[in-house]
Design a protein around this motif. Structure first.
Motif, PDB file in Angstrom:
ATOM      1  N   ARG A 132      -5.811  10.508   8.539  1.00 28.31           N
ATOM      2  CA  ARG A 132      -6.217  11.844   8.117  1.00 28.31           C
ATOM      3  C   ARG A 132      -5.551  12.904   8.974  1.00 28.31           C
ATOM      4  O   ARG A 132      -5.071  12.632  10.067  1.00 28.31           O
ATOM      5  N   GLN A 133      -5.563  14.126   8.427  1.00 29.39           N
ATOM      6  CA  GLN A 133      -4.931  15.256   9.102  1.00 29.39           C
ATOM      7  C   GLN A 133      -5.780  16.487   8.865  1.00 29.39           C
ATOM      8  O   GLN A 133      -5.822  17.014   7.750  1.00 29.39           O
ATOM      9  N   ALA A 134      -6.448  16.943   9.915  1.00 34.98           N
ATOM     10  CA  ALA A 134      -7.251  18.158   9.813  1.00 34.98           C
ATOM     11  C   ALA A 134      -6.332  19.369   9.671  1.00 34.98           C
ATOM     12  O   ALA A 134      -5.164  19.318  10.087  1.00 34.98           O
ATOM     13  N   PRO A 135      -6.840  20.456   9.107  1.00 34.15           N
ATOM     14  CA  PRO A 135      -6.005  21.634   8.856  1.00 34.15           C
ATOM     15  C   PRO A 135      -5.272  22.109  10.105  1.00 34.15           C
ATOM     16  O   PRO A 135      -5.899  22.343  11.147  1.00 34.15           O
ATOM     17  N   GLY A 136      -3.964  22.214  10.001  1.00 29.28           N
ATOM     18  CA  GLY A 136      -3.152  22.696  11.114  1.00 29.28           C
ATOM     19  C   GLY A 136      -3.055  21.746  12.289  1.00 29.28           C
ATOM     20  O   GLY A 136      -2.485  22.100  13.336  1.00 29.28           O
ATOM     21  N   ASN A 137      -3.561  20.549  12.111  1.00 29.71           N
ATOM     22  CA  ASN A 137      -3.579  19.591  13.217  1.00 29.71           C
ATOM     23  C   ASN A 137      -2.646  18.420  12.987  1.00 29.71           C
ATOM     24  O   ASN A 137      -1.956  18.339  11.965  1.00 29.71           O
ATOM     25  N   GLY A 138      -2.675  17.500  13.955  1.00 28.63           N
ATOM     26  CA  GLY A 138      -1.847  16.312  13.860  1.00 28.63           C
ATOM     27  C   GLY A 138      -2.517  15.202  13.088  1.00 28.63           C
ATOM     28  O   GLY A 138      -3.539  15.389  12.427  1.00 28.63           O
ATOM     29  N   LEU A 139      -1.918  14.033  13.169  1.00 29.43           N
ATOM     30  CA  LEU A 139      -2.379  12.876  12.424  1.00 29.43           C
ATOM     31  C   LEU A 139      -3.412  12.088  13.229  1.00 29.43           C
ATOM     32  O   LEU A 139      -3.316  11.980  14.452  1.00 29.43           O
ATOM     33  N   GLU A 140      -4.388  11.530  12.519  1.00 27.73           N
ATOM     34  CA  GLU A 140      -5.397  10.688  13.152  1.00 27.73           C
ATOM     35  C   GLU A 140      -5.560   9.403  12.346  1.00 27.73           C
ATOM     36  O   GLU A 140      -5.880   9.447  11.153  1.00 27.73           O
ATOM     37  N   TRP A 141      -5.354   8.284  13.002  1.00 26.32           N
ATOM     38  CA  TRP A 141      -5.588   6.986  12.373  1.00 26.32           C
ATOM     39  C   TRP A 141      -7.081   6.821  12.174  1.00 26.32           C
ATOM     40  O   TRP A 141      -7.872   7.073  13.093  1.00 26.32           O
ATOM     41  N   VAL A 142      -7.511   6.413  10.976  1.00 22.62           N
ATOM     42  CA  VAL A 142      -8.933   6.352  10.653  1.00 22.62           C
ATOM     43  C   VAL A 142      -9.437   4.912  10.572  1.00 22.62           C
ATOM     44  O   VAL A 142     -10.458   4.560  11.175  1.00 22.62           O
ATOM     45  N   ALA A 143      -8.756   4.089   9.782  1.00 17.84           N
ATOM     46  CA  ALA A 143      -9.241   2.723   9.560  1.00 17.84           C
ATOM     47  C   ALA A 143      -8.126   1.893   8.945  1.00 17.84           C
ATOM     48  O   ALA A 143      -7.192   2.431   8.349  1.00 17.84           O
ATOM     49  N   ASN A 144      -8.254   0.575   9.091  1.00 17.97           N
ATOM     50  CA  ASN A 144      -7.357  -0.307   8.366  1.00 17.97           C
ATOM     51  C   ASN A 144      -8.087  -1.576   7.937  1.00 17.97           C
ATOM     52  O   ASN A 144      -9.200  -1.858   8.382  1.00 17.97           O
ATOM     53  N   ILE A 145      -7.470  -2.312   7.024  1.00 12.64           N
ATOM     54  CA  ILE A 145      -8.099  -3.505   6.456  1.00 12.64           C
ATOM     55  C   ILE A 145      -7.041  -4.568   6.223  1.00 12.64           C
ATOM     56  O   ILE A 145      -5.931  -4.268   5.762  1.00 12.64           O
ATOM     57  N   LYS A 146      -7.390  -5.777   6.536  1.00 18.80           N
ATOM     58  CA  LYS A 146      -6.486  -6.909   6.391  1.00 18.80           C
ATOM     59  C   LYS A 146      -6.210  -7.210   4.917  1.00 18.80           C
ATOM     60  O   LYS A 146      -6.953  -6.747   4.043  1.00 18.80           O
ATOM     61  N   ASP A 206      -6.742  -9.703   2.999  1.00 10.08           N
ATOM     62  CA  ASP A 206      -7.822 -10.305   2.211  1.00 10.08           C
ATOM     63  C   ASP A 206      -9.163  -9.614   2.434  1.00 10.08           C
ATOM     64  O   ASP A 206     -10.191 -10.078   1.938  1.00 10.08           O
ATOM     65  N   GLY A 207      -9.156  -8.532   3.184  1.00  7.68           N
ATOM     66  CA  GLY A 207     -10.381  -7.776   3.430  1.00  7.68           C
ATOM     67  C   GLY A 207     -11.277  -8.360   4.507  1.00  7.68           C
ATOM     68  O   GLY A 207     -12.375  -7.833   4.736  1.00  7.68           O
ATOM     69  N   SER A 208     -10.833  -9.403   5.183  1.00  5.79           N
ATOM     70  CA  SER A 208     -11.696 -10.101   6.142  1.00  5.79           C
ATOM     71  C   SER A 208     -11.778  -9.391   7.495  1.00  5.79           C
ATOM     72  O   SER A 208     -12.658  -9.706   8.300  1.00  5.79           O
ATOM     73  N   GLU A 209     -10.866  -8.493   7.763  1.00  2.00           N
ATOM     74  CA  GLU A 209     -10.905  -7.737   9.023  1.00  2.00           C
ATOM     75  C   GLU A 209     -10.782  -6.255   8.709  1.00  2.00           C
ATOM     76  O   GLU A 209      -9.957  -5.841   7.890  1.00  2.00           O
ATOM     77  N   LYS A 210     -11.601  -5.484   9.397  1.00  2.00           N
ATOM     78  CA  LYS A 210     -11.604  -4.027   9.212  1.00  2.00           C
ATOM     79  C   LYS A 210     -11.770  -3.384  10.583  1.00  2.00           C
ATOM     80  O   LYS A 210     -12.568  -3.859  11.393  1.00  2.00           O
ATOM     81  N   TYR A 211     -11.050  -2.315  10.823  1.00  2.00           N
ATOM     82  CA  TYR A 211     -11.134  -1.610  12.092  1.00  2.00           C
ATOM     83  C   TYR A 211     -11.225  -0.115  11.829  1.00  2.00           C
ATOM     84  O   TYR A 211     -10.653   0.389  10.859  1.00  2.00           O
ATOM     85  N   TYR A 212     -11.966   0.568  12.723  1.00  2.00           N
ATOM     86  CA  TYR A 212     -12.226   1.992  12.535  1.00  2.00           C
ATOM     87  C   TYR A 212     -12.018   2.758  13.839  1.00  2.00           C
ATOM     88  O   TYR A 212     -12.260   2.235  14.926  1.00  2.00           O
ATOM     89  N   VAL A 213     -11.647   4.018  13.718  1.00  2.68           N
ATOM     90  CA  VAL A 213     -11.683   4.898  14.883  1.00  2.68           C
ATOM     91  C   VAL A 213     -13.149   5.159  15.223  1.00  2.68           C
ATOM     92  O   VAL A 213     -14.013   5.173  14.332  1.00  2.68           O
ATOM     93  N   GLU A 214     -13.433   5.353  16.495  1.00  2.62           N
ATOM     94  CA  GLU A 214     -14.829   5.497  16.951  1.00  2.62           C
ATOM     95  C   GLU A 214     -15.570   6.606  16.211  1.00  2.62           C
ATOM     96  O   GLU A 214     -16.751   6.453  15.887  1.00  2.62           O
ATOM     97  N   ALA A 215     -14.873   7.694  15.904  1.00  3.89           N
ATOM     98  CA  ALA A 215     -15.508   8.877  15.308  1.00  3.89           C
ATOM     99  C   ALA A 215     -16.114   8.610  13.929  1.00  3.89           C
ATOM    100  O   ALA A 215     -16.953   9.386  13.457  1.00  3.89           O
ATOM    101  N   VAL A 216     -15.686   7.548  13.260  1.00  2.00           N
ATOM    102  CA  VAL A 216     -16.193   7.287  11.912  1.00  2.00           C
ATOM    103  C   VAL A 216     -16.976   5.987  11.805  1.00  2.00           C
ATOM    104  O   VAL A 216     -17.524   5.679  10.730  1.00  2.00           O
ATOM    105  N   LYS A 217     -17.057   5.237  12.883  1.00  3.37           N
ATOM    106  CA  LYS A 217     -17.780   3.960  12.845  1.00  3.37           C
ATOM    107  C   LYS A 217     -19.230   4.171  12.425  1.00  3.37           C
ATOM    108  O   LYS A 217     -19.909   5.073  12.913  1.00  3.37           O
ATOM    109  N   GLY A 218     -19.693   3.330  11.513  1.00  7.09           N
ATOM    110  CA  GLY A 218     -21.055   3.427  11.032  1.00  7.09           C
ATOM    111  C   GLY A 218     -21.230   4.415   9.895  1.00  7.09           C
ATOM    112  O   GLY A 218     -22.290   4.435   9.256  1.00  7.09           O
TER     113      GLY A 218
END
Lengths: 116, 108
Positions: A38-52, A54-66
């Motif tokens: 994601r990219q907030a207005p006028g800001n840089g890039l932020e990695w948010v989440a990814n998924i393997k 087959d969907g068996s692994e998922k990872y999130y940035v702390e700010a969006v966990k839960g």
């Protein structure tokens, strides 16, 4: 030709929910990790989440966990990001991208605005 | 979390000049997991370099990546008008993956 088409963005009140989608074509979707950035207005890039693949692994940035959940449907070549308990600081353009360690293909982005 | 610091914040140059962009990590990362992206207004980022020094498909050879450990560099040997953009470094060696704040290359 590889295509990633992001959709589902919009205006939502704080505390609300939104589901983003990314439709993939032109490559073997089920063979690739997928990522949201994601990219907030006028800001840089932020990695948010990814998924393997087959969907068996998922990872999130702390700010969006839960609050955010990444998922995929390989039968439909589709990636999703379910976003709950949205906050003003989640306002950004959200991009889906192919890959785990590098992102050669990107969607055009979908705007999410969290405001009352 | 690995913090990436990019410098300078803005680089004001003319077409034909050489651009040297720096990316420093708060801890050592494997070169395998360092990439560079270019972004123009209203567009998604474009992958330029991965593995610190490998050009992505279709990227001209005026773009060169180098470095190791915690210090990485993107060099554009002769700026073309289409190279004026924002450049981000990105590490995917340790979760959460992170991007640098970006370097804007603009016209002098």
């Amino acid at each position: 030709e590889v295509q990633l088409v992001d959709s589902g963005g919009g205006l939502v009140q704080p505390g609300g929910s939104l589901r983003l989608s990314c439709a993939a074509s032109g490559f073997i979707f089920s063979s690739y990790w997928m990522t949201w950035v994601r990219q907030a207005p006028g800001n840089g890039l932020e990695w948010v989440a990814n998924i393997k693949e087959d969907g068996s692994e998922k990872y999130y940035v702390e700010a969006v966990k839960g609050r955010f959940t990444i998922s995929r449907d390989n039968a439909k070549n589709s990636l999703s990001l379910e976003m709950n308990s949205l906050r003003a600081e989640d306002t950004a353009v959200y991009y889906c991208a192919s890959g785990k360690y590098r992102y050669p293909y990107w969607g055009q982005g979908t705007q999410v605005t969290v405001s009352s | 979390e690995i913090v990436l610091t990019q410098s300078p914040g803005t680089l004001s140059l003319s077409p034909g000049e050489r651009a040297t962009l720096s990316c420093r990590a708060s801890q050592s990362i494997s070169s395998t997991y360092l990439a560079w992206y270019q972004q123009k207004p209203g567009q998604p980022p474009r992958l330029l370099i991965y593995g610190a020094s490998t050009r992505a498909t279709g990227i001209p050879d005026r773009f060169t990546g180098s470095g190791s450990g915690a210090d990485f560099t993107l060099t554009i040997t002769r700026l073309e008008p289409e190279d004026f953009a924002v450049y981000y470094c990105h590490q995917s060696g340790r979760s959460p993956f992170t991007f640098g704040p970006g370097i804007k290359v603009d016209f002098k």
